[in-house]
Design an enzyme around this catalytic site. Structure first.
Site, mmCIF file in Angstrom:
data_model
loop_
_atom_site.group_PDB
_atom_site.id
_atom_site.type_symbol
_atom_site.label_atom_id
_atom_site.label_comp_id
_atom_site.label_asym_id
_atom_site.label_seq_id
_atom_site.Cartn_x
_atom_site.Cartn_y
_atom_site.Cartn_z
ATOM 1 N N HIS A 1 27.339 10.835 25.253
ATOM 2 C CA HIS A 1 26.301 9.919 24.789
ATOM 3 C C HIS A 1 26.910 8.532 24.616
ATOM 4 C CE1 HIS A 1 24.004 13.506 24.182
ATOM 5 N NE2 HIS A 1 24.898 13.979 23.351
ATOM 6 N N LYS B 1 14.346 17.337 15.636
ATOM 7 C CA LYS B 1 13.074 17.004 16.279
ATOM 8 C C LYS B 1 12.052 18.119 16.060
ATOM 9 C CE LYS B 1 15.698 14.708 19.953
ATOM 10 N NZ LYS B 1 16.146 14.851 21.346
#
EC number: 4.1.1.31
Length: 651
Positions: free
Chosen positions: A172, A600
């Site tokens: 990332h 999430k």
């Protein structure tokens, strides 16, 4: 002119003191550093864009400082009117100027923090217990273990020798600043540090001031935004730049600091050079979880690139080591080896800067290291050829193929020096080199592979459908496990070249073929994201076998969604009940549990709380031994926790 420059500097200094936080003390260097950098930048801005923009930026700067001091809304309105009155071209320059000034302020703060830390180290002043983990040094930590926690010196030493911290470079992209700017910022920091050294001369100060202005201008003229998206190979090169600039030399320096700390608590023994205290892994070029740009070819490229970089880093140091080990006295063991190498040595090409002729036999250490240098050269060139063309005429036996081959001649030199009474020499650059080889190996960094569990399910579904035994995707978990175990316990090939492949299936199998093709030391773990059940782990084990991976990677399930976290203890317990699997892992299992997708799915707090409930932890660190659902098993289970930073204090 000198008077005006001083007046400007004092003005900037005054405004910065309004902006500086209240904790800044009178002897603090922060304001002085910051004022110098901003003053140099404003001079550059005037030279490049004229005095009107310089004055405009300084006026905006002073308005901001005044508003920060008194919170007068009228000043904020005035600042807004000034900025909106600018033509578009000037607006871009002003915005860029303030962005650059913020960067300079950050650099000044970094230098000031280092200055403050050095003062505290000299005074031994670590009164703030809350900041001790970040501000105390290694020696203080070891002393606290002995004096406050009651550990013996030997216990501390044994713990250090037997622990491993694995630092992982994720895929990332968290570093948004371009490498070009990072390097310029580093040089600005260095100039600033040297300018305030106590023993600096007037000439040195003038030259450093010129260098500082040069670097500030170069940074200002460099585009802050990368205009083309980086490839996975570019991301890997960017990540590897930290090895060049910091980590490569930082590791032996860090280990020497540990040696010093151990000596100061009464351990008169160095940390063994092969103690696995620290190692490095990477996801760059291996994390294909939802990233279609990470292909088998990318994985192959980044592995070969890392091997080439490692060989080049070693090669850049080997001649320095040859210069250092110029002595003639050596052990009989080393003398015999050196004589054999000298007789068989044949230089076909002079590709060296130093020692380009055959080393004379009365310099036995250089003879040994000269052979190491030859193999490093060919190791680097073979990796370069494989990376660029896919083939190499350099035979594999002319290179180092495993780290043991590399360490053996270096260990021979170390033993010989110690046997001849030259241990202080052995514990110099040679020890640092041995520690680098033990830490980085031939691969520089181990590449972890990460793939979604559904992708493996698709491959196995293609295989079972092709074999006419049903749809793997539609089978129950128990039926999947039974079939996978029967295949793992058998020896017949599961599929041949006639297996019909979709693009997605070919990509997954291609990755396994790369694992089989490249040296095993290139790779670390095979991480299964969105893992839900034992069959996810067994599927990867089977695919590794079918693709002829010689040394199978350790398989690490990553449980992410809330339901998967709740079911994780039962899934892992089921794995541990399988005799074949327990024999495969040899009593060691690694599990990952993460907050990203579960956050999430159920919210960040709920996800983090479930991670704690899923794993009864003995102690709160990043790598933990777990008391899992089957405590009677002799299992060393490591769990990697991924907590969101904002919840660390809550939990």
């Amino acid at each position: 002119m000198a008077g005006k420059a001083m007046e400007r500097h004092q003005s900037i200094d005054a405004q910065l003191r309004l902006l500086a936080p209240g904790k800044v003390s009178e002897d603090d260097k922060l304001v002085e550093y910051d004022a110098l950098l901003v003053d140099r930048f404003l001079d550059i801005l005037q030279d490049l864009h004229g005095p009107h923009l310089r004055e405009f930026v300084q006026e905006c700067y002073e308005l901001s400082a005044e508003y920060e001091n008194d919170r007068d809304e009228a000043r904020l309105g005035e600042l807004g009117r000034k900025l909106t009155s600018l033509p578009p071209g000037d607006s871009i320059v002003v915005a860029s100027s303030f962005s650059h000034m913020l960067n300079l302020a950050n650099l000044a703060e970094e230098v000031q923090i280092a200055h403050r830390r050095r003062i505290k180290l000299k005074r031994g002043d670590f009164a703030d217990e809350a900041s001790a983990p970040t501000e105390s040094d290694i020696e203080e930590t070891l002393k606290r273990l002995v004096s406050q926690l009651g550990k013996s010196r030997e216990e501390v030493f044994d713990a250090l020798k037997n622990q491993t911290v694995d630092l992982v470079f994720t895929a990332h992209p968290t570093q948004s600043v371009r490498r070009s700017l990072l390097q310029k910022h580093g040089r600005i920091r260095n100039c600033l540090r040297q300018l305030y050294a106590k023993d600096i001369t007037a000439d040195d100060k003038q030259e450093l001031d010129e260098a500082l202005q040069r670097e500030i201008q170069a940074a200002f003229r460099t585009d802050e935004i990368r205009r083309t998206p980086p490839t996975p190979q570019d991301e890997m090169r960017a990540g590897m730049s930290y090895f060049h600039e910091t980590i490569w030399k930082g590791v032996p320096k860090f280990l020497r600091r540990i040696d010093t700390a151990l000596k100061n608590i009464g351990i008169n023994e160095r940390l063994p050079y092969n103690a696995p205290l620290i190692q490095f892994s990477s996801w760059m070029g291996g994390d294909r979880d939802g990233n279609p740009r990470v292909t088998p070819e990318v994985t192959r490229d980044v592995c070969l690139l890392a091997r080439m970089m490692a060989a080049n880093l070693y090669f850049s140091q080997i001649e320095d080591l040859m210069f250092e080990l110029s002595m003639w006295r050596c052990s009989d063991e080393l003398r015999i080896r050196a004589d054999e190498l000298h007789r068989s040595s044949k230089r076909a090409a002079k590709h060296y800067i130093e020692f380009w002729k055959q080393v004379p036999p009365n310099e036995p250490y250089r003879v040994i290291l000269g052979d190491v240098r030859d193999k490093l050269y060919y190791t680097r060139e073979r990796s370069r050829h494989l990376l660029t063309t896919g083939i190499s005429e350099i035979p594999e036996d002319a290179t180092f193929t495993n780290v043991e081959q590399f360490l053996e001649p270096l260990e021979l030199c170390y033993r010989s020096l110690c046997a001849c009474g030259d241990k202080p020499i052995a514990d110099g650059s040679l020890l640092d080199f041995l520690r680098q080889v033990s830490t980085f190996g031939l691969a520089l960094v181990k590449l972890d592979i990460r793939q979604e569990s559904d992708r493996h399910t698709d491959v196995l579904n293609s295989i079972t459908t092709h074999l006419g035994i049903g749809s793997y995707a539609e089978w129950s978990e128990e039926k999947r496990q039974d079939w996978l175990l029967s295949e793992l316990r058998g020896k017949r090939p599961l599929f041949g070249s006639d297996l019909p492949l979709t693009e997605e299936t070919a990509d997954v199998l291609g990755t396994f073929h790369v694992l089989a093709e490249l040296p095993a030391d290139c790779f670390g773990a095979y991480i299964i994201s969105m893992a839900t059940a034992p069959s996810d782990v067994l599927a990867v084990e089977l695919l590794q076998r079918e693709c002829h991976v010689k040394q199978p990677l350790r398989v690490v399930p990553l449980f992410e969604k809330l339901a998967d976290l709740e079911a994780a203890p039962a899934a892992v317990a089921r794995l541990f009940s399988i005799d074949w699997y327990m024999n495969r892992i040899n009593g060691k299992q690694e599990v990952m549990i993460g907050y990203s997708d579960s956050g999430k799915d159920a919210g960040r707090f709920s996800a983090a709380w479930q991670m704690l409930l899923s794993t009864p932890l003995e102690r709160s660190t990043c790598a933990l031994e777990l008391c899992n659902a089957t405590p009677q098993l002799p299992l060393n289970m490591v769990c990697i926790l991924q907590f969101p930073p904002s919840l660390n204090g809550v939990l």
